[in-house]
Design an enzyme around this catalytic site. Sequence first.
Site, PDB file in Angstrom:
ATOM      1  N   ASP A 123       5.094   0.351   0.704  1.00 27.70           N
ATOM      2  CA  ASP A 123       3.842   0.037   0.009  1.00 27.70           C
ATOM      3  C   ASP A 123       4.080  -0.170  -1.478  1.00 27.70           C
ATOM      4  O   ASP A 123       4.576   0.721  -2.165  1.00 27.70           O
ATOM      5  CB  ASP A 123       2.818   1.155   0.228  1.00 27.70           C
ATOM      6  CG  ASP A 123       2.478   1.336   1.695  1.00 27.70           C
ATOM      7  OD1 ASP A 123       2.534   0.347   2.441  1.00 27.70           O
ATOM      8  OD2 ASP A 123       2.181   2.477   2.094  1.00 27.70           O
ATOM      9  N   ASP A 128      11.179   1.327  -0.695  1.00 30.88           N
ATOM     10  CA  ASP A 128       9.818   1.731  -0.341  1.00 30.88           C
ATOM     11  C   ASP A 128       9.083   0.564   0.312  1.00 30.88           C
ATOM     12  O   ASP A 128       9.399  -0.605   0.061  1.00 30.88           O
ATOM     13  CB  ASP A 128       9.111   2.155  -1.632  1.00 30.88           C
ATOM     14  CG  ASP A 128       7.672   2.585  -1.424  1.00 30.88           C
ATOM     15  OD1 ASP A 128       7.370   3.190  -0.378  1.00 30.88           O
ATOM     16  OD2 ASP A 128       6.858   2.308  -2.319  1.00 30.88           O
TER      17      ASP A 128
END
Length: 179
Positions: free
Chosen positions: A10, A8
């Site tokens: 963020d 991922d």
Amino acid sequence: MKKTIAIDMDGVLADTETHFINWYERDYGVKVNRKDMLGVLESEGFPDKTAVKRFVYTPGFFRTIPVMPGAIEAVKELMETYDVYVVSAAMEFPQCLSEKQEWLQEYFPFISWENIVFCGDKSIINTDYMIDDHCKNLDYFKGKTIMFTAAHNVYKTHHQRVDNWNDVMDLFEKEEVPA
């Protein structure tokens, strides 16, 4: 064939918590303590509950997030053994796609465009591992889940947890190296 890792952006590669705190202090003159953010959604951790939504719709927000300490070196090292994909739910905010792409080009230029997946729903991702800070993405993942610690997930216990990129590397050093 190498095993695959979905990472991922963020909260894992990009330090969104620090960015929210810095922008809040810049705009409101109030320094929010990370302890006040523990166990609540990002938007609930600030006195003005509308600030986070306003920030993520502001041009430049995603482009200027600081990189998570140790992320660049760790991803380079992981790429020696694994096929690494950056996977980001980037469809919700209009300026997000181009800003995230530019951000990745600046900090992770060694990741090919073919290994970047911008999507809306991460349940379609089918890698061997997923490193993410949100249970909503990990809960339905079919491979091995690794939850990257963030203030909003500190009380979640149903995924293997790592606190930082050193922990990620320690975990993968213990994994069987693919043939």
